[in-house]
Design a protein around this motif. Structure first.
Motif, mmCIF file in Angstrom:
data_model
loop_
_atom_site.group_PDB
_atom_site.id
_atom_site.type_symbol
_atom_site.label_atom_id
_atom_site.label_comp_id
_atom_site.label_asym_id
_atom_site.label_seq_id
_atom_site.Cartn_x
_atom_site.Cartn_y
_atom_site.Cartn_z
ATOM 1 N N LEU A 78 -55.537 -10.239 -82.312
ATOM 2 C CA LEU A 78 -56.271 -10.461 -81.070
ATOM 3 C C LEU A 78 -56.387 -9.121 -80.339
ATOM 4 C CD1 LEU A 78 -54.659 -13.802 -79.827
ATOM 5 C CD2 LEU A 78 -56.775 -13.485 -81.104
ATOM 6 N N PRO A 79 -57.417 -8.941 -79.534
ATOM 7 C CA PRO A 79 -57.572 -7.668 -78.815
ATOM 8 C C PRO A 79 -56.358 -7.365 -77.923
ATOM 9 C CG PRO A 79 -59.553 -9.018 -78.616
ATOM 10 C CD PRO A 79 -58.502 -9.874 -79.250
ATOM 11 N N ASN A 80 -56.132 -6.079 -77.678
ATOM 12 C CA ASN A 80 -55.032 -5.661 -76.796
ATOM 13 C C ASN A 80 -55.133 -6.374 -75.460
ATOM 14 O OD1 ASN A 80 -53.901 -3.913 -78.652
ATOM 15 N ND2 ASN A 80 -55.048 -2.149 -77.913
ATOM 16 N N GLY A 81 -54.000 -6.860 -74.978
ATOM 17 C CA GLY A 81 -53.962 -7.543 -73.694
ATOM 18 C C GLY A 81 -54.225 -9.034 -73.791
ATOM 19 N N TYR A 82 -54.527 -9.545 -74.974
ATOM 20 C CA TYR A 82 -54.811 -10.970 -75.162
ATOM 21 C C TYR A 82 -53.758 -11.599 -76.068
ATOM 22 C CZ TYR A 82 -59.381 -10.257 -73.064
ATOM 23 O OH TYR A 82 -60.386 -9.960 -72.190
ATOM 24 N N SER A 83 -53.443 -12.854 -75.802
ATOM 25 C CA SER A 83 -52.532 -13.631 -76.632
ATOM 26 C C SER A 83 -53.095 -15.026 -76.786
ATOM 27 C CB SER A 83 -51.142 -13.742 -75.975
ATOM 28 O OG SER A 83 -50.527 -12.493 -75.881
ATOM 29 N N GLY A 84 -52.725 -15.679 -77.872
ATOM 30 C CA GLY A 84 -53.074 -17.079 -78.074
ATOM 31 C C GLY A 84 -51.863 -17.933 -77.774
ATOM 32 N N PHE A 85 -52.087 -19.148 -77.304
ATOM 33 C CA PHE A 85 -50.991 -20.031 -76.940
ATOM 34 C C PHE A 85 -51.190 -21.419 -77.524
ATOM 35 C CE2 PHE A 85 -51.366 -16.957 -73.487
ATOM 36 C CZ PHE A 85 -50.074 -16.466 -73.423
ATOM 37 N N VAL A 86 -50.090 -22.045 -77.899
ATOM 38 C CA VAL A 86 -50.090 -23.457 -78.277
ATOM 39 C C VAL A 86 -49.516 -24.194 -77.077
ATOM 40 C CG1 VAL A 86 -49.169 -25.203 -79.844
ATOM 41 C CG2 VAL A 86 -49.766 -22.926 -80.713
ATOM 42 N N LEU A 87 -50.291 -25.129 -76.543
ATOM 43 C CA LEU A 87 -49.893 -25.855 -75.339
ATOM 44 C C LEU A 87 -49.578 -27.307 -75.666
ATOM 45 C CD1 LEU A 87 -52.685 -24.556 -72.923
ATOM 46 C CD2 LEU A 87 -50.389 -23.619 -73.237
ATOM 47 N N ALA A 88 -48.692 -27.906 -74.884
ATOM 48 C CA ALA A 88 -48.385 -29.329 -75.006
ATOM 49 C C ALA A 88 -48.324 -29.914 -73.606
ATOM 50 C CB ALA A 88 -47.057 -29.533 -75.724
ATOM 51 N N LYS A 89 -48.717 -31.176 -73.482
ATOM 52 C CA LYS A 89 -48.653 -31.834 -72.182
ATOM 53 C C LYS A 89 -47.202 -31.986 -71.762
ATOM 54 C CE LYS A 89 -52.627 -34.543 -71.070
ATOM 55 N NZ LYS A 89 -53.216 -35.849 -70.871
ATOM 56 N N ASN A 90 -46.948 -31.696 -70.511
ATOM 57 C CA ASN A 90 -45.617 -31.841 -69.936
ATOM 58 C C ASN A 90 -45.662 -33.045 -69.011
ATOM 59 O OD1 ASN A 90 -43.161 -31.654 -68.707
ATOM 60 N ND2 ASN A 90 -43.483 -29.639 -67.818
ATOM 61 N N ASN A 91 -45.016 -34.105 -69.401
ATOM 62 C CA ASN A 91 -45.040 -35.331 -68.607
ATOM 63 C C ASN A 91 -43.945 -35.392 -67.561
ATOM 64 O OD1 ASN A 91 -47.251 -36.342 -70.026
ATOM 65 N ND2 ASN A 91 -45.919 -37.066 -71.663
ATOM 66 N N SER A 92 -43.067 -34.373 -67.526
ATOM 67 C CA SER A 92 -41.956 -34.415 -66.580
ATOM 68 C C SER A 92 -42.245 -33.670 -65.286
ATOM 69 C CB SER A 92 -40.702 -33.820 -67.223
ATOM 70 O OG SER A 92 -40.918 -32.451 -67.499
ATOM 71 N N GLY A 93 -43.416 -33.055 -65.169
ATOM 72 C CA GLY A 93 -43.748 -32.279 -63.970
ATOM 73 C C GLY A 93 -43.967 -33.148 -62.750
ATOM 74 N N LYS A 94 -43.823 -32.554 -61.570
ATOM 75 C CA LYS A 94 -44.064 -33.271 -60.327
ATOM 76 C C LYS A 94 -45.554 -33.433 -60.114
ATOM 77 C CE LYS A 94 -39.924 -31.512 -58.098
ATOM 78 N NZ LYS A 94 -39.394 -30.714 -57.003
ATOM 79 N N ARG A 95 -45.950 -34.602 -59.698
ATOM 80 C CA ARG A 95 -47.360 -34.873 -59.454
ATOM 81 C C ARG A 95 -47.521 -35.469 -58.068
ATOM 82 N NH1 ARG A 95 -48.988 -38.099 -64.944
ATOM 83 N NH2 ARG A 95 -48.227 -36.564 -66.392
ATOM 84 N N LYS A 96 -48.676 -35.262 -57.518
ATOM 85 C CA LYS A 96 -48.999 -35.882 -56.246
ATOM 86 C C LYS A 96 -49.258 -37.359 -56.489
ATOM 87 C CE LYS A 96 -51.156 -31.728 -54.449
ATOM 88 N NZ LYS A 96 -52.417 -31.116 -54.029
ATOM 89 N N ALA A 97 -48.891 -38.191 -55.544
ATOM 90 C CA ALA A 97 -49.074 -39.637 -55.688
ATOM 91 C C ALA A 97 -50.530 -39.979 -55.969
ATOM 92 C CB ALA A 97 -48.579 -40.358 -54.446
#
Length: 152
Positions: A78-97
């Motif tokens: 990947l070009p300098n300064g760029y990265s690739g990421f593997v993301l997963a949903k986080n169901n434990s985060g705080k959410r607004k009602a």
């Protein structure tokens, strides 16, 4: 008229967690097909890329087979300064009602990262003219457009 609200979410790319993030460099593959499966699979048992021992346009060619079809590809950084990421949903985060009741909140966290990937073609060896490789030129355009303009 139907209510057209967007989704609210966040992406956490920090590495402050106790668990070490996996580095998937040279293990990420862009295949010219659609795989309708999402789950564990022993990919390395069946998908075994090998160097072909030749270069085209300065790209080291690799060869593999997927479901009986020959693939030719190359590993690129990947070009300098760029990265690739593997993301997963986080169901434990705080959410607004409000978001929880609407079912519209998405919180994502980084599970792995990479700085190299291998892209594959079906019927042709990799080339600097491949659309996938040419799309990387947009990084330069994006940087030029978003850089501040100084007028003297």
């Amino acid at each position: 008229m139907e209510d057209e609200r967007g989704t609210i979410g966040s992406i956490n790319l920090s590495q402050k967690d106790k668990e070490e993030k996996v580095n998937l460099s040279s293990q990420v593959h862009h295949l010219p097909c659609c795989i309708k499966f999402n789950g564990p699979c022993s990919v390395s048992q069946y998908f075994k890329p090998k160097p072909k021992g030749m270069e085209i346009d300065g790209l080291a060619v690799e060869e593999a087979h997927f479901r009986g079809r020959k693939l030719q590809g190359t590993t690129i950084s990947l070009p300098n300064g760029y990265s690739g990421f593997v993301l997963a949903k986080n169901n434990s985060g705080k959410r607004k009602a409000f978001d929880v009741s609407e079912g519209r909140s998405d919180n994502w966290e980084m599970k792995a990262k990479f700085d190299k990937l291998t892209y594959w073609n079906h019927d042709s060896p990799p080339s600097k003219d491949d659309p996938f490789l040419r799309s990387f030129h947009w990084f330069t355009v994006a940087e030029a457009v978003s850089s501040p303009l100084y007028v003297t």
